[in-house]
Design a protein around this motif. Structure first.
Motif, PDB file in Angstrom:
ATOM      1  N   SER A   1      15.527 -35.897  19.408  1.00 52.98           N
ATOM      2  CA  SER A   1      16.155 -36.764  18.411  1.00 52.98           C
ATOM      3  C   SER A   1      17.634 -36.458  18.276  1.00 52.98           C
ATOM      4  O   SER A   1      18.485 -37.359  18.303  1.00 52.98           O
ATOM      5  CB  SER A   1      15.466 -36.585  17.049  1.00 52.98           C
ATOM      6  OG  SER A   1      14.142 -37.045  17.062  1.00 52.98           O
TER       7      SER A   1
ATOM      8  N   THR B   1      24.864 -40.882  20.925  1.00 52.72           N
ATOM      9  CA  THR B   1      25.461 -41.973  20.149  1.00 52.72           C
ATOM     10  C   THR B   1      26.874 -41.623  19.721  1.00 52.72           C
ATOM     11  O   THR B   1      27.805 -42.441  19.845  1.00 52.72           O
ATOM     12  CB  THR B   1      24.587 -42.267  18.912  1.00 52.72           C
ATOM     13  OG1 THR B   1      23.265 -42.602  19.338  1.00 52.72           O
ATOM     14  CG2 THR B   1      25.156 -43.425  18.113  1.00 52.72           C
TER      15      THR B   1
ATOM     16  N   GLY C   1      20.698 -50.527  21.485  1.00 55.22           N
ATOM     17  CA  GLY C   1      20.768 -50.032  20.117  1.00 55.22           C
ATOM     18  C   GLY C   1      19.392 -49.756  19.545  1.00 55.22           C
ATOM     19  O   GLY C   1      19.166 -48.738  18.884  1.00 55.22           O
ATOM     20  N   THR C   2      18.442 -50.654  19.801  1.00 55.18           N
ATOM     21  CA  THR C   2      17.068 -50.440  19.328  1.00 55.18           C
ATOM     22  C   THR C   2      16.473 -49.180  19.932  1.00 55.18           C
ATOM     23  O   THR C   2      15.859 -48.362  19.232  1.00 55.18           O
ATOM     24  CB  THR C   2      16.189 -51.651  19.693  1.00 55.18           C
ATOM     25  OG1 THR C   2      16.714 -52.826  19.078  1.00 55.18           O
ATOM     26  CG2 THR C   2      14.758 -51.438  19.237  1.00 55.18           C
TER      27      THR C   2
ATOM     28  N   THR D   1      18.036 -46.540  21.078  1.00 58.90           N
ATOM     29  CA  THR D   1      18.686 -45.343  20.543  1.00 58.90           C
ATOM     30  C   THR D   1      18.170 -45.000  19.156  1.00 58.90           C
ATOM     31  O   THR D   1      17.854 -43.842  18.864  1.00 58.90           O
ATOM     32  CB  THR D   1      20.213 -45.557  20.494  1.00 58.90           C
ATOM     33  OG1 THR D   1      20.700 -45.798  21.820  1.00 58.90           O
ATOM     34  CG2 THR D   1      20.908 -44.333  19.914  1.00 58.90           C
ATOM     35  N   VAL D   2      18.066 -46.001  18.290  1.00 58.53           N
ATOM     36  CA  VAL D   2      17.597 -45.761  16.927  1.00 58.53           C
ATOM     37  C   VAL D   2      16.166 -45.216  16.931  1.00 58.53           C
ATOM     38  O   VAL D   2      15.847 -44.242  16.231  1.00 58.53           O
ATOM     39  CB  VAL D   2      17.684 -47.054  16.083  1.00 58.53           C
ATOM     40  CG1 VAL D   2      16.963 -46.879  14.751  1.00 58.53           C
ATOM     41  CG2 VAL D   2      19.143 -47.430  15.847  1.00 58.53           C
TER      42      VAL D   2
ATOM     43  N   ILE E   1      15.937 -41.632  17.977  1.00 53.93           N
ATOM     44  CA  ILE E   1      16.443 -40.700  16.978  1.00 53.93           C
ATOM     45  C   ILE E   1      15.394 -40.441  15.904  1.00 53.93           C
ATOM     46  O   ILE E   1      15.128 -39.304  15.532  1.00 53.93           O
ATOM     47  CB  ILE E   1      17.749 -41.225  16.344  1.00 53.93           C
ATOM     48  CG1 ILE E   1      18.900 -41.162  17.357  1.00 53.93           C
ATOM     49  CG2 ILE E   1      18.100 -40.428  15.083  1.00 53.93           C
ATOM     50  CD1 ILE E   1      20.176 -41.828  16.872  1.00 53.93           C
ATOM     51  N   PHE E   2      14.757 -41.499  15.410  1.00 51.01           N
ATOM     52  CA  PHE E   2      13.896 -41.386  14.234  1.00 51.01           C
ATOM     53  C   PHE E   2      12.433 -41.085  14.540  1.00 51.01           C
ATOM     54  O   PHE E   2      11.731 -40.532  13.693  1.00 51.01           O
ATOM     55  CB  PHE E   2      13.974 -42.676  13.406  1.00 51.01           C
ATOM     56  CG  PHE E   2      15.256 -42.817  12.638  1.00 51.01           C
ATOM     57  CD1 PHE E   2      15.414 -42.175  11.422  1.00 51.01           C
ATOM     58  CD2 PHE E   2      16.299 -43.575  13.137  1.00 51.01           C
ATOM     59  CE1 PHE E   2      16.596 -42.291  10.707  1.00 51.01           C
ATOM     60  CE2 PHE E   2      17.479 -43.700  12.436  1.00 51.01           C
ATOM     61  CZ  PHE E   2      17.642 -43.056  11.213  1.00 51.01           C
TER      62      PHE E   2
END
Length: 449
Positions: free
Chosen positions: A153, A160, A269-270, A272-273, A276-277
């Protein structure tokens, strides 16, 4: 706050913070490394073509040479890690990366860049083997998978941040700024090397410092462990979800659908997010090899859905295409998240605790053999074969690899049970935070003998 990761019931956002002192330090290291690397990589195409002055063809040749060099260095690098200790080699390899970044602004042509690229390949091989060997060695067995999920994560957070910094450099539209951007990456690598040097010594580092490394490890090495070689090869095939994610689906969107090109930004972007989460959540179900095998099938199911959904977009229009392409990218991200937890479990459970560096070196080689052919083949199958029906062949390749994993993992288990020594008790205990100071460090300047 408890030191037991699996028993922690924190809220969603708080779960982004690793729960133990050591896991937080390892996650911070991941972020430092990724920030520096991505700062340069974001603008690397502009740097190599406009600053160094190479043609696109020469850039491709140079990067291919670097990839071949990294492949050849992988196994010897693992042997070096076991010889001198993972933490020492990890820190030194990071210093080497910093030196390579410092050299980049002064490169003026193809031959000079190839020399720098080969040096980078050497330090990258040493860094890859030593990093993973250290993490597996220093962490208690029941914390290895989930701690690596946190590291993953934070690695994505760093990528990023690095992309944002590199983007700001590109936004200046100044070749002078872009030329000196590698110095920022070098500074981040120096900070990373210092951070690594302050981590506690792993059990293997302590054995090296005491002179135990002079005793040859018992039992056969990983080259004779056919189950390990096959397992890591098949895992390399399953990791070709990254080829879909980064290469094939974007090319498909541009060449075979009517989706707007700006959708690419939303797709990445999706991914990457989510990366991370979600890793701390998606890895929680991996507690043993049986769980890891189940996750490989979950990953393959996501992969197959991605192939089928993306293939359909060849004949859809408008908003339906946009939604389906996004769904295809979302499901391949699910494949990435599921296979991550499985791969960490295989590494932790099936590699010899006395030869972690050597096992990592063999893994780098065999997984590369399972992965490196995919960009060319998958692109041809998707875009040039049977009007898009090649997506079904791509899905079939992953199914075959997943079927092969079952027997190969069982073979590696039998090898482990016959030949591996029991892990030292210290590897199952959390290293106290106070041990992370000067007294627990391996002196990088000391004579390794």
């Amino acid at each position: 706050m408890t030191n037991t990761i699996s028993g922690d019931q924190r809220g969603f956002f708080k779960r982004l913070i690793p729960p133990t002192p050591l896991s937080r330090r390892l996650a911070t290291q991941s972020m430092l490394f990724a920030t520096g690397e991505s700062t340069f990589m974001t603008g690397s195409a502009v740097f190599l073509t406009l600053v160094v002055g190479m043609s696109a063809g020469k850039v491709g040749i140079a990067l291919t040479i670097m990839g071949v060099a990294e492949f050849l260095f992988a196994y010897p690098a693992g042997r070096v890690v076991d010889r001198f200790g993972p933490k020492r080699i990890w820190a030194l390899s990071t210093l080497g990366r910093a030196g390579v970044f410092c050299a980049l602004p002064f490169v003026t042509g193809f031959q000079e860049y190839v020399g720098v690229a080969i040096a980078f390949a050497l330090f990258a091989s040493l860094g890859a083997s030593s990093h993973q060997a250290y993490v597996l060695d220093v962490l208690p067995r029941n914390q290895r998978v989930e701690t690596q999920a946190y590291m993953y994560s934070w690695l994505n957070v760093g990528h990023t941040l690095g992309a944002m910094i590199g983007g700001l450099a590109l936004a200046t539209d100044s070749l002078t700024v872009i030329r000196w951007t590698p110095f920022f990456a070098a500074a981040m690598m120096l900070a990373n090397a210092f951070w690594v040097s302050r981590l506690p010594a792993a059990p293997h580092d302590l054995r090296v410092a005491s002179g135990e490394r002079r005793v040859k490890p018992t039992g056969p090495g990983p080259i004779r462990n056919i189950g390990w070689i096959l397992t890591t090869f098949f895992m390399g095939v399953l990791w070709t979800n990254q080829v879909l994610l980064q290469i094939v689906i974007p090319l498909w969107l541009v060449a075979a659908t009517d989706a707007p090109h700006v959708l690419l930004a939303w797709l990445f972007g999706t991914n990457t997010v989510l990366c991370i989460f979600l890793p701390a959540y998606t890895s929680k179900g991996v507690r043993n090899l049986r769980d890891a095998m189940r996750y490989t099938w979950i990953s393959s199911a996501f992969f197959i859905v991605s192939c089928v959904v993306t293939m359909i977009t060849h004949s859809t229009v408008g908003l339906i295409t946009v939604v389906l392409v996004w769904l295809g990218h979302l499901t391949v991200t699910g494949a990435e998240l599921a296979i991550s937890g499985a791969s960490w479990s295989f590494e932790a459970e099936l590699s010899d605790p006395e030869r972690r560096g050597e096992y990592q070196g063999v893994q780098e080689v065999s997984s590369a053999l399972g992965f490196q052919w995919a960009p060319a083949l998958y692109t041809w199958l998707a875009l040039s074969w049977a009007g898009g029906q090649g997506w079904l062949v791509i899905a079939g390749i992953v199914v075959v690899a997943t079927l092969g994993l079952g027997p190969s993992v069982r073979m590696a288990e039998r090898f482990r049970d016959r030949h591996f020594p029991p892990e030292p008790e210290s590897e199952h205990e959390q290293v106290p935070e106070e041990d992370a100071g000067v007294g627990a460090d391996v002196d990088l300047a000391a004579d390794p003998t």
